[in-house]
Design a protein around this motif. Sequence first.
Motif, mmCIF file in Angstrom:
data_model
loop_
_atom_site.group_PDB
_atom_site.id
_atom_site.type_symbol
_atom_site.label_atom_id
_atom_site.label_comp_id
_atom_site.label_asym_id
_atom_site.label_seq_id
_atom_site.Cartn_x
_atom_site.Cartn_y
_atom_site.Cartn_z
ATOM 1 N N TRP A 34 -5.514 -6.128 2.689
ATOM 2 C CA TRP A 34 -5.321 -4.994 3.600
ATOM 3 C C TRP A 34 -4.710 -3.784 2.895
ATOM 4 O O TRP A 34 -5.154 -2.664 3.085
ATOM 5 C CB TRP A 34 -4.382 -5.374 4.747
ATOM 6 C CG TRP A 34 -4.904 -6.389 5.699
ATOM 7 C CD1 TRP A 34 -6.208 -6.746 5.924
ATOM 8 C CD2 TRP A 34 -4.111 -7.198 6.575
ATOM 9 N NE1 TRP A 34 -6.273 -7.719 6.881
ATOM 10 C CE2 TRP A 34 -5.000 -8.017 7.307
ATOM 11 C CE3 TRP A 34 -2.747 -7.301 6.832
ATOM 12 C CZ2 TRP A 34 -4.574 -8.929 8.269
ATOM 13 C CZ3 TRP A 34 -2.313 -8.208 7.783
ATOM 14 C CH2 TRP A 34 -3.228 -9.018 8.494
ATOM 15 N N ARG A 35 -3.660 -4.046 2.096
ATOM 16 C CA ARG A 35 -2.830 -2.948 1.600
ATOM 17 C C ARG A 35 -2.795 -2.839 0.082
ATOM 18 O O ARG A 35 -2.016 -2.065 -0.471
ATOM 19 C CB ARG A 35 -1.402 -3.105 2.128
ATOM 20 C CG ARG A 35 -1.313 -3.086 3.655
ATOM 21 C CD ARG A 35 0.117 -3.218 4.135
ATOM 22 N NE ARG A 35 0.978 -2.153 3.647
ATOM 23 C CZ ARG A 35 1.060 -0.958 4.206
ATOM 24 N NH1 ARG A 35 0.313 -0.663 5.252
ATOM 25 N NH2 ARG A 35 1.882 -0.047 3.713
ATOM 26 N N GLY A 36 -3.637 -3.608 -0.589
ATOM 27 C CA GLY A 36 -3.638 -3.582 -2.044
ATOM 28 C C GLY A 36 -4.034 -2.258 -2.645
ATOM 29 O O GLY A 36 -3.722 -1.976 -3.805
ATOM 30 N N ASP A 37 -4.708 -1.403 -1.870
ATOM 31 C CA ASP A 37 -5.129 -0.092 -2.380
ATOM 32 C C ASP A 37 -4.097 1.001 -2.096
ATOM 33 O O ASP A 37 -4.276 2.152 -2.478
ATOM 34 C CB ASP A 37 -6.474 0.309 -1.769
ATOM 35 C CG ASP A 37 -6.412 0.442 -0.245
ATOM 36 O OD1 ASP A 37 -5.525 -0.197 0.356
ATOM 37 O OD2 ASP A 37 -7.239 1.178 0.317
ATOM 38 N N ILE A 38 -3.008 0.631 -1.416
ATOM 39 C CA ILE A 38 -1.945 1.589 -1.094
ATOM 40 C C ILE A 38 -0.838 1.468 -2.134
ATOM 41 O O ILE A 38 -0.225 0.405 -2.275
ATOM 42 C CB ILE A 38 -1.376 1.337 0.317
ATOM 43 C CG1 ILE A 38 -2.490 1.438 1.357
ATOM 44 C CG2 ILE A 38 -0.245 2.312 0.626
ATOM 45 C CD1 ILE A 38 -2.053 1.075 2.756
ATOM 46 N N THR A 39 -0.566 2.511 -2.860
ATOM 47 C CA THR A 39 0.420 2.445 -3.926
ATOM 48 C C THR A 39 1.843 2.420 -3.372
ATOM 49 O O THR A 39 2.079 2.770 -2.199
ATOM 50 C CB THR A 39 0.281 3.647 -4.883
ATOM 51 O OG1 THR A 39 0.656 4.846 -4.180
ATOM 52 C CG2 THR A 39 -1.146 3.775 -5.394
ATOM 53 N N ILE A 40 2.781 2.060 -4.218
ATOM 54 C CA ILE A 40 4.197 2.044 -3.838
ATOM 55 C C ILE A 40 4.669 3.444 -3.474
ATOM 56 O O ILE A 40 5.512 3.630 -2.591
ATOM 57 C CB ILE A 40 5.051 1.462 -4.980
ATOM 58 C CG1 ILE A 40 4.676 0.008 -5.255
ATOM 59 C CG2 ILE A 40 6.545 1.584 -4.665
ATOM 60 C CD1 ILE A 40 4.914 -0.933 -4.110
ATOM 61 N N ALA A 139 13.049 -17.064 -14.228
ATOM 62 C CA ALA A 139 13.207 -15.714 -13.700
ATOM 63 C C ALA A 139 12.289 -14.757 -14.451
ATOM 64 O O ALA A 139 11.871 -15.027 -15.586
ATOM 65 C CB ALA A 139 14.659 -15.248 -13.817
ATOM 66 N N VAL A 140 11.984 -13.647 -13.806
ATOM 67 C CA VAL A 140 11.224 -12.584 -14.450
ATOM 68 C C VAL A 140 11.603 -11.265 -13.796
ATOM 69 O O VAL A 140 11.922 -11.218 -12.603
ATOM 70 C CB VAL A 140 9.692 -12.835 -14.334
ATOM 71 C CG1 VAL A 140 9.230 -12.763 -12.886
ATOM 72 C CG2 VAL A 140 8.906 -11.879 -15.220
ATOM 73 N N CYS A 141 11.610 -10.199 -14.587
ATOM 74 C CA CYS A 141 11.880 -8.861 -14.059
ATOM 75 C C CYS A 141 10.557 -8.189 -13.701
ATOM 76 O O CYS A 141 9.617 -8.198 -14.499
ATOM 77 C CB CYS A 141 12.603 -8.005 -15.097
ATOM 78 S SG CYS A 141 14.334 -8.432 -15.309
ATOM 79 N N ILE A 142 10.505 -7.595 -12.526
ATOM 80 C CA ILE A 142 9.315 -6.891 -12.061
ATOM 81 C C ILE A 142 9.702 -5.442 -11.771
ATOM 82 O O ILE A 142 10.654 -5.185 -11.033
ATOM 83 C CB ILE A 142 8.739 -7.541 -10.792
ATOM 84 C CG1 ILE A 142 8.446 -9.032 -11.043
ATOM 85 C CG2 ILE A 142 7.475 -6.814 -10.334
ATOM 86 C CD1 ILE A 142 8.093 -9.803 -9.787
ATOM 87 N N PHE A 143 8.960 -4.512 -12.353
ATOM 88 C CA PHE A 143 9.210 -3.092 -12.147
ATOM 89 C C PHE A 143 8.108 -2.524 -11.260
ATOM 90 O O PHE A 143 6.992 -2.287 -11.720
ATOM 91 C CB PHE A 143 9.255 -2.357 -13.491
ATOM 92 C CG PHE A 143 10.368 -2.813 -14.392
ATOM 93 C CD1 PHE A 143 11.597 -2.182 -14.377
ATOM 94 C CD2 PHE A 143 10.194 -3.904 -15.235
ATOM 95 C CE1 PHE A 143 12.631 -2.612 -15.196
ATOM 96 C CE2 PHE A 143 11.222 -4.344 -16.061
ATOM 97 C CZ PHE A 143 12.446 -3.697 -16.032
ATOM 98 N N PRO A 144 8.385 -2.298 -9.962
ATOM 99 C CA PRO A 144 7.347 -1.864 -9.025
ATOM 100 C C PRO A 144 6.820 -0.460 -9.285
ATOM 101 O O PRO A 144 5.713 -0.117 -8.853
ATOM 102 C CB PRO A 144 8.053 -1.914 -7.661
ATOM 103 C CG PRO A 144 9.256 -2.763 -7.879
ATOM 104 C CD PRO A 144 9.667 -2.534 -9.291
ATOM 105 N N GLY A 145 7.610 0.371 -9.984
ATOM 106 C CA GLY A 145 7.174 1.735 -10.239
ATOM 107 C C GLY A 145 7.909 2.759 -9.396
ATOM 108 O O GLY A 145 7.513 3.927 -9.344
ATOM 109 N N ASP A 146 8.988 2.344 -8.749
ATOM 110 C CA ASP A 146 9.780 3.267 -7.930
ATOM 111 C C ASP A 146 11.185 3.438 -8.489
ATOM 112 O O ASP A 146 12.141 3.672 -7.746
ATOM 113 C CB ASP A 146 9.842 2.769 -6.483
ATOM 114 C CG ASP A 146 10.501 1.396 -6.364
ATOM 115 O OD1 ASP A 146 10.736 0.756 -7.409
ATOM 116 O OD2 ASP A 146 10.782 0.958 -5.223
#
Length: 394
Positions: A34-40, A139-146
């Motif tokens: 549904w929302r995979g094309d909507i960016t952060i 654990a892993v670090c995830i950088f969403p881009g915000d």
Amino acid sequence: MIWIHSQCTDSNGTIVYSAQNGGFMANMLDYIDWRGDITIHQSGINDVDCLIMAQISYMNFDGVVGNEPAASFGEAVVTLSEASQRLFELRDSATKGLLLSDNDTLLLKKLASSRRFGSMKLAAYRAVADEEEEKQFGAVCIFPGDATVYISYRGTDDTIVGWKEDLNMSFQTPVPSQVEALKYLNTVAGTFEGRIRIGGHSKGGNLAIYAASYADKQVQERIRGVYCFDGPGFMNHVLDESNFKNIASQIHSYVPQSSVVGMLLGHPVGYTVVESTQLGIYQHDTYSWQVLGRYFVCLDNVNESSIFMDATLKEWIYSMNSEQRREFVDAMYAIVQQTEAKTLLELSVNGLKSAKLILKSMKNMDPSTKKMIQRTISALMKIAGRNIKYNHNM
């Protein structure tokens, strides 16, 4: 104190979904469709995104994502899309032993090809299973881009030692993975200047709360949210410590309606109940959790079976002192160790052989230990029976 949320609201407090209203049922895989094309940048991080990022920590990124948070994350990061491609190149197409479930394989492929998640960056991947320390940590670090980082703590994996450490939480705080989680958070915070989100599913949710609660004060001030998805709680004497109060306003806790794991022990804040399409303990699988748009489908309360299990297990656990719990857990673990299985899969594949070894181990056990196990299990049965009778008479 526990409170329950029965409806989902947007940032303005407007009700956008209530379980009583009914609605289309879907899970986080559908959410990506549904929302995979909507960016952060178009729509900021929401709690469903946080569940998905918690699930990412279950992926085996060994050799794909760097494991050291260097002075600058710039040299260590890899995009989720790139990590997915490398990961599937390194393993065969069936990805046997690579991911926790078939749904994880599908999730990773959907994430990698989406605009919303594909460009997210990963770094500082860690995965440890140490039998001697009785520690299982990931654990892993995830950088969403915000300009934020999401620290995703892995829940209990398929290793026997991972389950042993979970049981150790009934008499020991901190357990090794909690110590590791705190160290990981403080290290990451020292190499990244932005705001921090922390989350995890199952034991990962417990680690997220523990790490945030005991982190350095200057780190706590940068935390934007702590997300616990059906994670076990803490012993009462631990909850009485002031550390949890410092971070309580940032904790977001979710459980399914028949939650067992997420109801274990005590929690520093209340929880939101999410509707699941599975039954009983299988609701622990977050792929069964229902979403509508960017919100979870919420219910008024956990169901009667969850309430019964919660009351029974809590009464049983607190009927023993810490040393009695330790003796019981260690004895049961020693029995399973006789099978020489390292994972639950090995234990189940060699089911008949494992059962014979377990029976042999119990037969050869010294009388005092055998009596202790029988007495402890008998106490659980009596408490369960009494609670069933009480509920029936109400």
